[in-house]
Design a protein around this motif. Sequence first.
Motif, PDB file in Angstrom:
ATOM      1  N   SER A 251     -39.528 -24.180  26.410  1.00 49.32           N
ATOM      2  CA  SER A 251     -38.965 -25.221  25.545  1.00 49.32           C
ATOM      3  C   SER A 251     -37.485 -24.978  25.259  1.00 49.32           C
ATOM      4  CB  SER A 251     -39.740 -25.275  24.225  1.00 49.32           C
ATOM      5  OG  SER A 251     -39.501 -24.095  23.470  1.00 49.32           O
ATOM      6  N   ILE A 252     -36.810 -26.041  24.822  1.00 52.49           N
ATOM      7  CA  ILE A 252     -35.394 -25.937  24.460  1.00 52.49           C
ATOM      8  C   ILE A 252     -35.216 -24.937  23.325  1.00 52.49           C
ATOM      9  CG2 ILE A 252     -33.434 -27.200  23.479  1.00 52.49           C
ATOM     10  CD1 ILE A 252     -34.453 -29.693  24.936  1.00 52.49           C
ATOM     11  N   GLU A 253     -36.150 -24.961  22.380  1.00 51.86           N
ATOM     12  CA  GLU A 253     -36.094 -24.067  21.229  1.00 51.86           C
ATOM     13  C   GLU A 253     -36.035 -22.609  21.652  1.00 51.86           C
ATOM     14  OE1 GLU A 253     -38.707 -23.491  17.084  1.00 51.86           O
ATOM     15  OE2 GLU A 253     -39.445 -24.721  18.746  1.00 51.86           O
ATOM     16  N   VAL A 254     -36.890 -22.237  22.608  1.00 51.84           N
ATOM     17  CA  VAL A 254     -36.900 -20.857  23.093  1.00 51.84           C
ATOM     18  C   VAL A 254     -35.693 -20.588  23.984  1.00 51.84           C
ATOM     19  CG1 VAL A 254     -38.166 -19.189  24.507  1.00 51.84           C
ATOM     20  CG2 VAL A 254     -39.401 -20.651  22.889  1.00 51.84           C
ATOM     21  N   GLN A 255     -35.339 -21.545  24.835  1.00 54.43           N
ATOM     22  CA  GLN A 255     -34.214 -21.344  25.747  1.00 54.43           C
ATOM     23  C   GLN A 255     -32.918 -21.086  24.989  1.00 54.43           C
ATOM     24  OE1 GLN A 255     -34.412 -21.028  29.137  1.00 54.43           O
ATOM     25  NE2 GLN A 255     -32.311 -20.316  28.890  1.00 54.43           N
ATOM     26  N   GLN A 256     -32.730 -21.745  23.860  1.00 53.10           N
ATOM     27  CA  GLN A 256     -31.530 -21.504  23.059  1.00 53.10           C
ATOM     28  C   GLN A 256     -31.452 -20.046  22.619  1.00 53.10           C
ATOM     29  OE1 GLN A 256     -32.138 -24.404  19.957  1.00 53.10           O
ATOM     30  NE2 GLN A 256     -30.924 -25.981  20.997  1.00 53.10           N
ATOM     31  N   ARG A 257     -32.579 -19.481  22.276  1.00 53.36           N
ATOM     32  CA  ARG A 257     -32.599 -18.085  21.843  1.00 53.36           C
ATOM     33  C   ARG A 257     -32.465 -17.132  23.028  1.00 53.36           C
ATOM     34  NH1 ARG A 257     -34.639 -21.478  18.582  1.00 53.36           N
ATOM     35  NH2 ARG A 257     -34.891 -21.125  16.321  1.00 53.36           N
ATOM     36  N   VAL A 258     -33.012 -17.527  24.175  1.00 54.77           N
ATOM     37  CA  VAL A 258     -32.799 -16.729  25.390  1.00 54.77           C
ATOM     38  C   VAL A 258     -31.310 -16.644  25.693  1.00 54.77           C
ATOM     39  CG1 VAL A 258     -33.092 -16.745  27.901  1.00 54.77           C
ATOM     40  CG2 VAL A 258     -35.059 -17.151  26.416  1.00 54.77           C
ATOM     41  N   ASP A 259     -30.620 -17.777  25.619  1.00 54.14           N
ATOM     42  CA  ASP A 259     -29.183 -17.796  25.899  1.00 54.14           C
ATOM     43  C   ASP A 259     -28.424 -16.918  24.909  1.00 54.14           C
ATOM     44  OD1 ASP A 259     -29.736 -19.553  27.946  1.00 54.14           O
ATOM     45  OD2 ASP A 259     -29.204 -21.343  26.786  1.00 54.14           O
TER      46      ASP A 259
END
Length: 492
Positions: A251-259
């Motif tokens: 999800s975008i929510e998780v991807q933002q934190r991955v970045d």
Amino acid sequence: MAAALSAGDAQAAPALRAIAEQRIGAASPPPTARGRRGPARALVARVEALLAETMPGQDLDLIYVQLSDAVFHAHYRVVSNPFLWFIQHKMYAPPYGPNIDRTLIDAWRNGYRVANERLAEAAVEAARGMHRPVFLIQDYHLYLAARTIRAQRPDATLLHFNHIPWPSTSDWQLLPQSMRREICEGLLANDIVGLQTDRYASNFLDSVGSFVRDARIDPEGRSVRWRDRRIRVRTYPISVDPEGLLKFARSIEVQQRVDRIKERLARVDNPVLIVRADRIEPSKNTLRGYLAFEALLEEQPELRQRVRFLAIQAPTRTEIPEYAAYGKAVREVVARVNGLAEPDDQPIWISDGSDYAMAIAALRLADVVLVNPLIDGMNLVAKEAVLVGERDPVLILSETAGAAEQLAADSLSVAPGDLVGTAEQLDRALRMSKEERRARLRRLRAAVRDQDLDWWLRRQLRDLAAVRRGEMPPSRRLRDTVRRVEADLPGS
């Protein structure tokens, strides 16, 4: 009607509550589901599909039972937590505790018993007019509930599933005879008692054999004969919903934190990443994890630049003195390891444990995942890690975690008190070849996918269906992989 009776923070309860909230038109997820709202939403759909498949025509409603402040406090904050939790997670130092004093006895009689009776009565009322209702009771908060349901609905079929460890007989012997017998007899009012692992099932049978003198134990058949009834003791290791989890992990929510994590790693030349994700509490053994990491850095100082230990952690139950003291000890060790270094240069990075998306992001990027609880009913972080990891992570797993019965063969095992051994396994994980990492992870993923959350629930429903037909449920050991569920469970 199938009724799921839960109190407190059982692992499966958030999904059940989320389903019920949707069915009664709630505008937002319940607080317990919000922390994991991505997977919880997916889980709602999966559980609803299972209900439709295995119990056609049934429904699941949410009923809140109002307890007085005094009853709730005695039930939850005196008996359930910390007393039962501490006993079952081996968190007492026996020379000093537990102390079964007048306060605890009063809380047991006027809090724990009362809460169990009221919740059970509410479940019976909800099933009024239903033919041969089915009750699924959850966790250590409700050890006495089945006896009230059994007395009022002898035609019912009951299964109690315990999410936390069931310790050995010697641990229970710290309790008064009357209390431990009442716990065992309360559970024997069920048709099936479900535990997370084979070891806990064996411990339960030993406890009944030791504390309930008129019970006859059949260890091979995993059953108990008591008061003209046969109670089956079965193993149902809880798991995750792989499909829902992986969807959330992308999800975008998780991807933002991955970045965000990647940016921070890039600032220090992309070091190898060790990850842990849990609550700061004694049973999770956080302190020893950091002490082992500290020992590794002392032996290999160069790792201070090459490795970062990212911990997604949150304090919990801080009103309990033992938890507050443990959190303080953890913070002191982290401060000692990190010293006066700048934040990015510190070997240990701490992030907010209430942010589930951050936990999944960290697990996606982990090279090594450390799961070293003192003891756990299961530990779903271990299963989440092997599913979402993108860098072929090595799983270091305490042999006393419930998940070890399924995952030990392809993880690196540690004894929870062994600092030297944990440091050595961290070093081994950091040095492991890509080929070995990949092979281990492939087998771990297959195990988690095969024995997923659907499998956990199906095994219980299948066994309940067998009991209703007067048959012996087939589920006895984890090696039993039969997954078919008879569709006639709620039938006459």
